[in-house]
Scaffold this active site. Structure first.
Site, mmCIF file in Angstrom:
data_model
loop_
_atom_site.group_PDB
_atom_site.id
_atom_site.type_symbol
_atom_site.label_atom_id
_atom_site.label_comp_id
_atom_site.label_asym_id
_atom_site.label_seq_id
_atom_site.Cartn_x
_atom_site.Cartn_y
_atom_site.Cartn_z
ATOM 1 N N CYS A 113 0.808 -1.228 0.000
ATOM 2 C CA CYS A 113 0.000 0.000 0.000
ATOM 3 C C CYS A 113 0.838 1.274 0.000
ATOM 4 C CB CYS A 113 -0.952 -0.005 1.193
ATOM 5 S SG CYS A 113 -2.011 -1.454 1.174
ATOM 6 N N HIS A 259 -3.963 6.742 1.798
ATOM 7 C CA HIS A 259 -4.241 5.462 1.147
ATOM 8 C C HIS A 259 -5.632 5.015 1.574
ATOM 9 C CE1 HIS A 259 -4.311 1.324 0.154
ATOM 10 N NE2 HIS A 259 -4.185 0.918 1.402
ATOM 11 N N ASN A 289 -10.233 -0.909 -1.567
ATOM 12 C CA ASN A 289 -8.797 -0.703 -1.366
ATOM 13 C C ASN A 289 -8.064 -1.182 -2.628
ATOM 14 O OD1 ASN A 289 -6.092 -0.986 -0.647
ATOM 15 N ND2 ASN A 289 -6.521 -1.760 1.401
HETATM 16 C C1 LIG Z 1 -11.271 -6.237 8.438
HETATM 17 C C2 LIG Z 1 -12.132 -5.498 9.456
HETATM 18 C C3 LIG Z 1 -13.146 -4.658 8.697
HETATM 19 C C4 LIG Z 1 -12.873 -6.529 10.276
HETATM 20 O O1 LIG Z 1 -13.674 -5.867 11.244
HETATM 21 P P1 LIG Z 1 -13.761 -6.414 12.736
HETATM 22 O O2 LIG Z 1 -14.804 -5.632 13.405
HETATM 23 O O3 LIG Z 1 -12.389 -6.458 13.284
HETATM 24 O O4 LIG Z 1 -14.360 -7.843 12.484
HETATM 25 P P2 LIG Z 1 -13.761 -9.255 12.926
HETATM 26 O O5 LIG Z 1 -12.583 -9.596 12.059
HETATM 27 O O6 LIG Z 1 -13.569 -9.267 14.399
HETATM 28 O O7 LIG Z 1 -14.959 -10.142 12.530
HETATM 29 C C5 LIG Z 1 -16.214 -9.984 13.149
HETATM 30 C C6 LIG Z 1 -17.118 -11.073 12.638
HETATM 31 O O8 LIG Z 1 -17.440 -10.801 11.261
HETATM 32 C C7 LIG Z 1 -17.143 -11.947 10.478
HETATM 33 N N1 LIG Z 1 -16.747 -11.506 9.139
HETATM 34 C C8 LIG Z 1 -15.484 -11.341 8.635
HETATM 35 N N2 LIG Z 1 -15.565 -10.914 7.372
HETATM 36 C C9 LIG Z 1 -16.857 -10.802 7.069
HETATM 37 C C10 LIG Z 1 -17.552 -10.409 5.911
HETATM 38 N N3 LIG Z 1 -16.918 -10.026 4.798
HETATM 39 N N4 LIG Z 1 -18.897 -10.391 5.956
HETATM 40 C C11 LIG Z 1 -19.561 -10.756 7.062
HETATM 41 N N5 LIG Z 1 -18.964 -11.145 8.177
HETATM 42 C C12 LIG Z 1 -17.614 -11.162 8.181
HETATM 43 C C13 LIG Z 1 -16.045 -12.655 11.219
HETATM 44 O O9 LIG Z 1 -16.008 -14.013 10.858
HETATM 45 C C14 LIG Z 1 -16.466 -12.446 12.660
HETATM 46 O O10 LIG Z 1 -17.460 -13.367 12.984
HETATM 47 P P3 LIG Z 1 -17.493 -14.057 14.442
HETATM 48 O O11 LIG Z 1 -17.707 -12.915 15.405
HETATM 49 O O12 LIG Z 1 -18.630 -14.992 14.348
HETATM 50 O O13 LIG Z 1 -16.156 -14.715 14.598
HETATM 51 C C15 LIG Z 1 -11.292 -4.627 10.407
HETATM 52 O O14 LIG Z 1 -10.513 -5.419 11.242
HETATM 53 C C16 LIG Z 1 -10.414 -3.686 9.655
HETATM 54 O O15 LIG Z 1 -10.883 -2.728 9.098
HETATM 55 N N6 LIG Z 1 -9.088 -3.923 9.654
HETATM 56 C C17 LIG Z 1 -8.160 -3.181 8.832
HETATM 57 C C18 LIG Z 1 -8.227 -3.753 7.458
HETATM 58 C C19 LIG Z 1 -7.469 -2.982 6.432
HETATM 59 O O16 LIG Z 1 -7.607 -1.801 6.326
HETATM 60 N N7 LIG Z 1 -6.682 -3.695 5.629
HETATM 61 C C20 LIG Z 1 -5.961 -3.151 4.562
HETATM 62 C C21 LIG Z 1 -4.732 -2.483 5.071
HETATM 63 S S1 LIG Z 1 -3.836 -1.788 3.817
#
Ligand SMILES: CC(C)(COP(=O)(O)OP(=O)(O)OC[C@H]1O[C@@H](n2cnc3c(N)ncnc32)[C@H](O)[C@@H]1OP(=O)(O)O)[C@@H](O)C(=O)NCCC(=O)NCCS
Length: 332
Positions: A113, A259, A289
């Site tokens: 990124c 980004h 992204n």
């Molecule tokens: C990825 C992100 C959105 C996930 O959000 P979160 O609130 O941390 O969610 P979690 O990973 O704890 O998952 C919560 C639940 O949603 C579920 N889940 C994951 N992806 C899912 C999707 N696409 N749709 C529905 N549910 C989903 C998980 O399995 C989990 O279920 P559980 O509670 O039964 O185990 C968040 O962590 C984030 O924004 N991280 C940064 C990501 C990023 O910017 N990456 C690129 C960097 S360059």
């Protein structure tokens, strides 16, 4: 004095729009879940015959048209991508051939990124030292072909999209005030495996097996919470750092272009920096992204819409896999 200015910007996104509802038809997810957690509404997916080089070429052509450059004007190419057409060689030489750039040098940047900003800093250094007068910097990604569009891959699949952006950088004496000012670049390899594609890789013997596909170790992996936690810390830190380095304050900045990782990250950063909404750009709702392409796409859109004008002070900032993070300060 030799400085570097942006002479032109361009971007390209594929025609195919994939909405959150479309994804919900392929995996167990929902428009609501994706919007709430990421701000993404839709993204673009490349057609079957399009890779990151092709999108980079389109973006480069647009940037060159804006700068008034002919192919013969390009003296060096820098191409940032995590989704190259081939394992090697990189997209730089493929773009170089496609644009008919003769034997112009081409460098590939693998910085995820932050790739475009790392590339910008290299181009700036080459121009300032007198090695080149005109450098083309491209960031382009074809993420859709590597995503697993099913329940197991949903955590990553909903975040990423395809596209390309480019900037033409040329030497200036800085008299009109338009110039790149400074760059801050960081990394912390202790977090390398928190956001990665582990396999295939030449550490494995053989480097590619059918098992890697079956056990999904060749799929993108992300520890979302760790990424989030570090991103909201590193973005403000590096933005403050690049401003302080050259004696600017955040109130002087006309636009922060982060980004486009996640709207919640952008919002958290904006609040920590106490900046008004109109000074922190977001287009993640349209494209998701796009990794190395997200900053040049954003910059090009802002120039095209007239929101960014000559003389504006811009701060570009990125955080991503590595972890790597970076900021560039420039007077457009
Ligand atoms: C990825 C992100 C959105 C996930 O959000 P979160 O609130 O941390 O969610 P979690 O990973 O704890 O998952 C919560 C639940 O949603 C579920 N889940 C994951 N992806 C899912 C999707 N696409 N749709 C529905 N549910 C989903 C998980 O399995 C989990 O279920 P559980 O509670 O039964 O185990 C968040 O962590 C984030 O924004 N991280 C940064 C990501 C990023 O910017 N990456 C690129 C960097 S360059």
């Amino acid at each position: 004095m030799r400085l570097t200015r942006i002479a032109g910007t361009g971007h390209y996104v594929p025609e195919r729009i994939v909405t959150n509802h479309d994804l919900a038809g392929m995996m167990d997810t929902s428009d609501e879940w994706i919007r709430e957690r990421t701000g993404i509404v839709e993204r673009r997916f490349a057609s079957a015959d399009q890779g990151s080089t092709a999108m980079g070429v389109e973006a480069a052509r647009a940037a060159m048209a804006e700068a008034g450059w002919e192919p013969a004007d390009v003296q060096f190419v820098i191409f940032a991508t995590v989704s190259p057409d081939m394992y090697f060689p990189g997209d730089g030489v493929l773009l170089q051939k496609e644009l008919g750039l003769g034997t112009t040098g081409a460098l590939d940047v693998r910085n995820q990124c932050t790739g475009f900003l790392y590339g910008l800093s290299v181009a700036d250094a080459y121009v300032r030292m007198g090695m080149y007068d005109r450098v083309l910097v491209v960031g382009a990604e074809c993420q859709s072909s590597g995503l697993r569009l099913d329940d197991e891959g949903r955590d990553m699949a909903v975040l990423f999209g395809d596209g390309g952006g480019a900037a033409c950088l040329e030497v200036t004496d800085g008299e009109d005030g338009s110039a790149l000012i400074w760059h801050q670049l960081h990394s912390d390899g202790r977090f390398a495996e928190e956001l990665c594609i582990r396999k295939p890789g030449a550490i494995n013997r053989p480097w590619l097996t059918a098992e890697m596909i079956e056990d999904r170790s060749s799929a993108p992996f992300m520890n979302g919470r760790e990424v989030f936690r570090n991103a909201v810390k590193r973005f403000p830190e590096v933005i403050n750092e690049v401003l302080a380095e050259k004696g600017f304050t955040k109130d002087q900045v006309d636009m922060v272009i982060p980004h486009q990782a996640n709207l919640r990250i952008t919002e958290a950063v904006r609040k920590r920096l106490e900046l008004p909404e109109e000074k922190v750009f977001s287009n993640i709702e349209k494209y998701g992204n796009t990794t190395a392409a997200s900053i040049p796409i954003a910059l090009s859109e802002l120039v095209d819409s007239g929101t960014v004008e000559r003389g504006h002070l811009l701060c570009l900032a990125a955080f991503g896999s590595g972890f790597t993070w970076a900021a560039s300060l420039l007077r457009y």
